[in-house]
Design a protein around this motif. Structure first.
Motif: not given
Length: 355
Positions: A297, A294-295, A234, A86-87, A238, A119, A84, A90
């Motif tokens: 997905s 982690k967050a 989203s 994520q930043s 988060q 996003r 995914e 990425d």
């Protein structure tokens, strides 16, 4: 009889696909036809579907116990494509197909400097890469209005919605006007008219059936938060443990769409569920944690909601945002002031809430 299926990576029209290779079988063909979005490629001689976590999981569920699935061609070197985004980092470090024209580094850096959400950044980069890969032989600065018009017409013929075409225009203009500093270079490019469509809404009974029919405690909590607090997907992934304020009975939503913070209500019923969930899972940082803390997905959230709707026998498409729409509509139907609903949803304009 044991059936065999091989999964392979494909790129068709610039989009990553899961190729599905199998020997002729009426059963396999019938099951593939039951999966939304599966198509046949004459070029590769394979069935295929968009490469997403939801589709991958659907394939696994559909053929569990029916076929042996060979993934040696699928996992190996390209397994990073399943990660995914994520930043912005990425986005820069994505594994892309050979000969694929990559979005310029300056484009992603400018998105980051202007604090675009990940996003939105992902959508812009994907749209811009689709565009520049149509004109691989042209330098970016030599692409003109004629090429852009031809590209937009192609999107229209392929059935892209007006909002998606507008997003592609924004992505293209962002490069020339913001990254390259050439304002209004394509000022005469016409935009399709925005379509005014009413959002899909579930009844209170349907929402309740989705929640009650979900036995997995984490998944039930996830659905309850989307509906009970009117969260965006989203915002949900988060949301941190520290943002649950049980004394004030609110959730503190931070850095939401547009960089705004807001406070949303926390009902007694939702608080009881959150306490049960916390005792069972003990999340450390994110309230709804994914693997390794982690967050969670975004695609997993979509799948949880889709499966819950399926169990509730809701015969239409239900996505996470449907629950947010339903939250707002049910408040309005119960007599809640539209300005209060606007505040809970985090909308800047009351007209957005009114829709």
């Amino acid at each position: 009889m044991v059936h065999h299926i091989s999964l392979k990576h494909l790129v068709i029209e610039g989009k990553k696909q899961i190729g599905i290779q199998y020997k002729p079988s009426k059963l396999i063909t019938k099951l593939l036809k039951s999966i939304e979005g599966v198509r046949w490629s004459e070029e590769f001689g394979l069935a295929y579907v968009r490469n997403t976590r939801v589709n991958f999981a659907t394939l696994m569920d559909t053929f569990k116990g029916i076929a042996w699935i060979d993934m040696k061609y699928f996992l190996g070197h390209a397994s990073g494509q399943q990660e995914e985004i994520q930043s912005m980092r990425d986005l820069r470090n994505r594994v892309l197909p050979k000969n694929w024209r990559r979005c310029p580094k300056a484009y992603i850096e400018k998105l980051e400097m202007k604090c675009y959400s990940i996003r939105t950044g992902e959508a812009y980069v994907h749209a811009f890469e689709q565009f520049i890969n149509r004109y691989k032989d042209l330098s970016l600065l030599l692409i003109g209005e004629e090429e852009i018009r031809s590209y937009l017409l192609k999107l229209q013929h392929e059935g892209y919605s007006n909002s998606l075409i507008n997003q592609h225009i924004n992505a293209i203009k962002f490069y020339y006007e913001v990254v390259e500093g050439m304002p209004n270079r394509f000022y005469s490019i016409e935009r399709p008219k925005s379509q005014q469509k009413l959002p899909d809404v579930l009844s209170k009974e349907e929402v309740n059936e989705m929640i009650e029919g979900t036995k997995n405690l984490k998944h039930r909590t996830l659905i309850s938060l989307l509906y009970g607090a009117g969260l965006r997907r989203s915002e949900l992934i988060q949301l941190e443990v520290s943002q649950v304020d049980s004394k004030r009975m609110v959730l503190q939503i931070k850095n939401a769409k547009g960089g705004k913070d807001r406070i949303v209500m926390l009902s007694e019923k939702l608080l009881v569920l959150l306490r049960d969930y916390y005792r069972a899972y003990r999340p450390k940082h994110y309230l709804i944690e994914g693997r390794f803390g982690k967050a969670y997905s975004g695609s997993s959230v979509v799948r949880v909601v889709e499966m819950a709707a399926k169990r509730a026998k809701i015969n239409r498409k239900v996505v996470p945002h449907t629950l947010r729409h339903s939250f707002a509509t049910h408040l309005l139907e119960s007599g809640t002031d539209i300005r209060y609903i606007q505040s809970l949803l985090g909308h800047t304009k009351p007209e957005t809430s009114m829709i």
